[in-house]
Motif scaffolding. Structure first.
Motif, PDB file in Angstrom:
ATOM      1  N   GLU A  42       0.607  -1.186   0.113  1.00  0.00           N
ATOM      2  CA  GLU A  42      -0.075  -0.018  -0.046  1.00  0.00           C
ATOM      3  C   GLU A  42       0.820   1.512  -0.014  1.00  0.00           C
ATOM      4  O   GLU A  42       0.501   2.371  -0.579  1.00  0.00           O
ATOM      5  N   ILE A  43       1.943   1.248   0.729  1.00  0.00           N
ATOM      6  CA  ILE A  43       2.716   2.458   0.668  1.00  0.00           C
ATOM      7  C   ILE A  43       3.152   2.855  -0.537  1.00  0.00           C
ATOM      8  O   ILE A  43       3.366   3.908  -1.046  1.00  0.00           O
ATOM      9  N   VAL A  44       3.708   1.660  -1.372  1.00  0.00           N
ATOM     10  CA  VAL A  44       4.158   2.186  -2.766  1.00  0.00           C
ATOM     11  C   VAL A  44       3.180   2.441  -3.647  1.00  0.00           C
ATOM     12  O   VAL A  44       3.311   3.410  -4.408  1.00  0.00           O
ATOM     13  N   ALA A  55      -5.272  11.212  -8.183  1.00  0.00           N
ATOM     14  CA  ALA A  55      -5.985  11.641  -6.853  1.00  0.00           C
ATOM     15  C   ALA A  55      -7.053  10.482  -6.427  1.00  0.00           C
ATOM     16  O   ALA A  55      -7.228  10.017  -5.348  1.00  0.00           O
ATOM     17  N   TYR A  56      -7.571   9.672  -7.477  1.00  0.00           N
ATOM     18  CA  TYR A  56      -8.531   8.703  -7.515  1.00  0.00           C
ATOM     19  C   TYR A  56      -7.968   7.334  -6.745  1.00  0.00           C
ATOM     20  O   TYR A  56      -8.269   6.896  -5.564  1.00  0.00           O
ATOM     21  N   CYS A  57      -6.687   7.107  -7.402  1.00  0.00           N
ATOM     22  CA  CYS A  57      -6.079   5.940  -6.661  1.00  0.00           C
ATOM     23  C   CYS A  57      -5.360   6.284  -5.287  1.00  0.00           C
ATOM     24  O   CYS A  57      -5.153   5.309  -4.447  1.00  0.00           O
ATOM     25  N   VAL A  58      -4.879   7.386  -5.056  1.00  0.00           N
ATOM     26  CA  VAL A  58      -4.375   7.809  -3.922  1.00  0.00           C
ATOM     27  C   VAL A  58      -5.674   7.600  -2.872  1.00  0.00           C
ATOM     28  O   VAL A  58      -5.233   6.826  -1.639  1.00  0.00           O
ATOM     29  N   VAL A  62      -5.027   5.016   0.231  1.00  0.00           N
ATOM     30  CA  VAL A  62      -5.072   5.356   1.511  1.00  0.00           C
ATOM     31  C   VAL A  62      -6.122   4.706   2.349  1.00  0.00           C
ATOM     32  O   VAL A  62      -5.777   4.382   3.429  1.00  0.00           O
ATOM     33  N   ASP A  63      -7.237   4.424   1.677  1.00  0.00           N
ATOM     34  CA  ASP A  63      -8.182   3.710   2.501  1.00  0.00           C
ATOM     35  C   ASP A  63      -7.971   2.303   2.836  1.00  0.00           C
ATOM     36  O   ASP A  63      -8.055   1.837   3.894  1.00  0.00           O
ATOM     37  N   VAL A  68      -5.228  -1.621   6.543  1.00  0.00           N
ATOM     38  CA  VAL A  68      -4.429  -2.697   7.079  1.00  0.00           C
ATOM     39  C   VAL A  68      -3.442  -2.141   8.067  1.00  0.00           C
ATOM     40  O   VAL A  68      -2.327  -2.796   8.477  1.00  0.00           O
ATOM     41  N   GLY A  69      -3.996  -1.165   8.807  1.00  0.00           N
ATOM     42  CA  GLY A  69      -3.246  -0.603   9.941  1.00  0.00           C
ATOM     43  C   GLY A  69      -2.184   0.411   9.873  1.00  0.00           C
ATOM     44  O   GLY A  69      -1.557   0.503  11.016  1.00  0.00           O
TER      45      GLY A  69
END
Length: 157
Positions: A42-44, A55-58, A62-63, A68-69
């Protein structure tokens, strides 16, 4: 972003989008099997989406990161990962590889990046992350070309 209506690629050619989604699912399985955890994935994906201006994929990642914590501070630090002390050596290597995939047109993954990343990640992890980066870059292009909307949270109805 303008309110101009665009062709929605996933709705206009659902069979092609379904193939891309199936590819993404396959890449997700490869990523998990290689030992790349959900946090790193998720970070990458957030960082690639930030760099590409999607922005859509960000929003999507982010969600998922929150799910995943990953805490809000870590998510906020992704854009400034080089200056931040919150990322592990492994995450830093993956973020550097992610940037190389975003700017692949600038000579590909340089030998210096390849060597640094290869000194931290296994070949199996490198391969899995590279496919993940190919996948998120493809989704970024679909969403950006279609100007997928990202409304304020209160307006999502």
């Amino acid at each position: 972003m303008s309110e101009e209506r665009r062709v929605h690629l996933s709705r206009s050619a659902p069979q092609a989008y379904q193939k891309l989604a199936a590819f993404s699912k396959s890449v997700g399985e490869l990523t998990r099997e290689s030992g790349v955890d959900a946090r790193l994935a998720e970070i990458v994906q957030i960082h690639v989406s930030q760099r590409n201006g999607c922005a859509y994929c960000v929003r999507v990642h982010v969600d998922r990161a929150l799910g995943v914590g990953i805490d809000a501070d870590t998510i906020a630090q992704i854009a400034t990962w080089r200056e931040s002390g919150v990322f592990s050596e492994r995450e830093r290597a993956a973020l550097e590889l992610a940037e190389s995939h975003v700017y692949i047109h600038d000579g590909g993954v340089s030998d210096a990046v390849y060597d640094r990343v290869g000194g931290v990640l296994s070949e199996e992890e490198y391969v899995a992350l590279s496919w993940l980066l190919v996948s998120i870059n493809a989704f970024n292009r679909v969403a950006i070309a279609g100007r997928y909307p990202v409304p304020p949270r209160g307006d999502e109805g």
